[in-house]
Design a protein around this motif. Structure first.
Motif, PDB file in Angstrom:
ATOM      1  N   GLN A  68      50.968  32.070  50.821  1.00 25.89           N
ATOM      2  CA  GLN A  68      50.796  33.221  51.271  1.00 25.89           C
ATOM      3  C   GLN A  68      51.105  34.318  49.921  1.00 25.89           C
ATOM      4  O   GLN A  68      52.172  34.128  49.627  1.00 25.89           O
ATOM      5  N   PRO A  69      49.970  34.792  49.734  1.00 23.99           N
ATOM      6  CA  PRO A  69      50.134  35.868  48.618  1.00 23.99           C
ATOM      7  C   PRO A  69      50.750  37.104  49.188  1.00 23.99           C
ATOM      8  O   PRO A  69      50.156  37.661  50.212  1.00 23.99           O
ATOM      9  N   ASP A  89      45.366  28.045  36.913  1.00 22.21           N
ATOM     10  CA  ASP A  89      45.736  27.919  38.130  1.00 22.21           C
ATOM     11  C   ASP A  89      44.835  26.746  38.564  1.00 22.21           C
ATOM     12  O   ASP A  89      43.839  26.765  39.507  1.00 22.21           O
ATOM     13  N   TRP A  95      42.444  36.601  35.787  1.00 16.36           N
ATOM     14  CA  TRP A  95      43.166  36.044  36.564  1.00 16.36           C
ATOM     15  C   TRP A  95      44.252  34.990  35.922  1.00 16.36           C
ATOM     16  O   TRP A  95      45.230  34.853  36.426  1.00 16.36           O
ATOM     17  N   TRP A 138      40.817  40.602  45.236  1.00 13.13           N
ATOM     18  CA  TRP A 138      40.370  39.732  44.256  1.00 13.13           C
ATOM     19  C   TRP A 138      39.433  40.328  43.292  1.00 13.13           C
ATOM     20  O   TRP A 138      39.395  39.814  41.915  1.00 13.13           O
ATOM     21  N   PHE A 154      51.397  41.085  47.924  1.00 13.76           N
ATOM     22  CA  PHE A 154      51.080  42.372  46.698  1.00 13.76           C
ATOM     23  C   PHE A 154      52.237  43.322  47.005  1.00 13.76           C
ATOM     24  O   PHE A 154      52.560  43.945  48.028  1.00 13.76           O
ATOM     25  N   PHE A 199      45.727  29.160  43.836  1.00 14.91           N
ATOM     26  CA  PHE A 199      46.124  30.422  44.491  1.00 14.91           C
ATOM     27  C   PHE A 199      45.169  31.752  44.517  1.00 14.91           C
ATOM     28  O   PHE A 199      45.157  32.296  45.270  1.00 14.91           O
ATOM     29  N   ALA A 242      52.504  35.891  38.239  1.00 11.69           N
ATOM     30  CA  ALA A 242      52.909  35.924  39.503  1.00 11.69           C
ATOM     31  C   ALA A 242      54.395  35.464  39.610  1.00 11.69           C
ATOM     32  O   ALA A 242      54.858  34.445  39.100  1.00 11.69           O
ATOM     33  N   ILE A 282      43.930  34.073  47.564  1.00 15.81           N
ATOM     34  CA  ILE A 282      43.595  35.423  47.332  1.00 15.81           C
ATOM     35  C   ILE A 282      42.050  35.969  47.611  1.00 15.81           C
ATOM     36  O   ILE A 282      41.860  37.074  48.405  1.00 15.81           O
ATOM     37  N   ILE A 304      52.235  40.638  41.965  1.00 11.84           N
ATOM     38  CA  ILE A 304      51.752  39.434  42.752  1.00 11.84           C
ATOM     39  C   ILE A 304      52.880  38.343  43.398  1.00 11.84           C
ATOM     40  O   ILE A 304      53.226  38.029  42.188  1.00 11.84           O
ATOM     41  N   LYS A 305      53.085  38.479  44.264  1.00 10.43           N
ATOM     42  CA  LYS A 305      54.221  37.242  44.663  1.00 10.43           C
ATOM     43  C   LYS A 305      53.195  36.302  45.576  1.00 10.43           C
ATOM     44  O   LYS A 305      52.540  36.527  46.491  1.00 10.43           O
ATOM     45  N   VAL A 306      53.745  35.105  45.336  1.00  9.76           N
ATOM     46  CA  VAL A 306      53.088  33.959  45.816  1.00  9.76           C
ATOM     47  C   VAL A 306      54.266  33.169  46.629  1.00  9.76           C
ATOM     48  O   VAL A 306      55.213  32.310  46.043  1.00  9.76           O
TER      49      VAL A 306
END
Length: 408
Positions: A285-286, A349, A372, A365, A288, A353, A379, A357, A293-295
């Motif tokens: 779950q991303p 990545d 990225w 995105w 904002f 992830f 992140a 997004i 950005i948190k994941v």
């Protein structure tokens, strides 16, 4: 009237025969060289060396008799390795073909191995022909040979399989992964924005140097082993490796892991406990928060306790809760360390992830995809494990403890 009907039936039969007459370009099996494993290495002058592990059909029966049903390491090996060097892949294959009395047939190919030197040089230039060949099997699995060449790997005898190249597939399935289909996944990564490939790694020899194995010529060593996962960047160049346990975490996050053993220390009990997980899934779950950005990664699994070296009686619910919390914490620690290691060391990545997004927030995105790699490094990652213990085995407390030593 009957004559007209017979003429019509005859005409229909002839038309059917014409339409079902078979392939115009079919080849007899006796005219084909069936290859099951394929190797790609870099060569001098920016060239490429292609190697093929080809079945020797007349030796299969004799090899099984001489080796007792397996091994592929005797004098009558049911395969041989042939190579060719050229300016590109097709040029190398053309040179290889001059050494064979039969046409190389690639539709049965199961494994593609790539030498580390070629992987670090990059895969973009050698991938084009694989996207154009209609006979190519896109479900082939891809492996990187760590520290050595694909040709050396294909020449190594494997004790448990007549065709050594297929041993890599079976070893990889024992790690707990689901069907890899590495080639098609590699093709998808090559055209994706942000996502980077992660390819399983094999190493020649059944033992590592740390385990006391003697490292000699590849032709003298027996077998090979899964040795981790190779991390690639957006240019399809190998950046480095993560180990086998970190590779399992990567596959779990991507939903590609089928089984896993988790072992945790129970500090209060001065003992360890192991859980066999066989139903695994994940959620990414991303989130904002302004430009940050948190994941949130959630790892879900269920299974049974397979080993208990603590003093806990697992028939007691409060003890079971204590064990479950310890196992969840262990999973969270392992996953967090793996993700942050890839962020800091490689900036690639491989967890996809960015793809999450892209699916959930396509407008966001579009502003992120060009940078990225940098955004992925920055992140903020959090990991939550949700494990369910379905069974505790036949016994509750450990058998080796006396009654007074067991914690109820």
């Amino acid at each position: 009237m009957n004559r007209m009907r017979k003429a019509g039936v005859f005409a229909f039969a002839m038309l059917t025969l014409l339409l079902t007459s078979g392939c115009w370009d079919s080849s007899e099996v006796n005219d084909l060289a069936l290859e099951l494993a394929w190797g790609i290495d870099s060569a001098k002058d920016e060239g490429v060396m292609i190697s093929a592990q080809v079945i020797a059909p007349f030796r299969i029966g004799s090899a099984q008799k001489s080796s007792g049903g397996g091994g592929g390491g005797g004098q009558d090996k049911p395969y041989f390795v042939v190579t060719g060097i050229g300016k590109d892949t097709l040029d190398a294959v053309q040179q290889m073909q001059t050494k064979l009395s039969r046409q190389v047939y690639r539709a049965h190919r199961r494994v593609i191995v790539i030498g580390e030197a070629q992987a670090r040089k990059g895969l973009k230039e050698v991938l084009d022909t694989y996207s154009r060949d209609p006979n190519l099997k896109l479900r082939s699995d891809v492996f990187i040979v760590r520290g050595e060449t694909a040709k050396e790997f294909l020449n190594v005898a494997y004790p448990l399989e007549d065709i050594p190249g297929l041993g890599a597939l079976k070893e990889y399935s024992q790690v707990g992964t689901l069907k890899e289909m590495g080639l098609i996944n590699l093709m998808i990564s090559a055209i994706s924005d942000g996502n980077c490939p992660a390819i399983p790694v094999i190493a020649i020899g059944l033992e590592t140097e740390q385990e006391g194995g003697e490292q000699g010529n590849s032709s003298e060593r027996k077998g090979f082993r899964i040795a981790g996962t190779g991390i690639f960047d957006n240019d399809l160049k190998l950046r480095g490796f993560i180990d086998v346990s970190e590779g399992r975490v990567l596959r779990w996050i991507k939903g590609e892991l089928g089984k896993l053993i988790v072992t945790s220390q129970i500090a209060e009990e001065n003992g360890k406990i192991s859980m066999d997980l066989n139903k695994l899934s994940s959620k990414v779950q991303p989130i904002f928060e302004g430009d940050n950005i948190k994941v949130q990664v959630t790892l879900i699994g269920q299974g049974m306790i397979r080993e208990n070296n603590t003093g806990l009686d697992l028939t007691q619910p409060h003890n079971l809760n204590l064990v479950q919390e310890a196992l969840e914490k262990q999973v969270e620690t392992n996953a967090y360390q793996t993700i942050t290691k890839v962020q800091d060391k490689f900036g690639a990545d491989v967890f996809e992830f960015g793809e999450v997004i892209h699916r959930k927030y396509p407008s966001r995105w579009r502003s992120l995809r060009d940078n990225w790699n940098q955004e992925f490094r920055k992140a903020e990652i959090s990991v939550k494990a949700k494990l369910t213990i379905r069974k505790i085995g036949v016994t509750g407390p450990p058998l080796h403890l006396k009654e007074q030593e067991i914690k109820k």
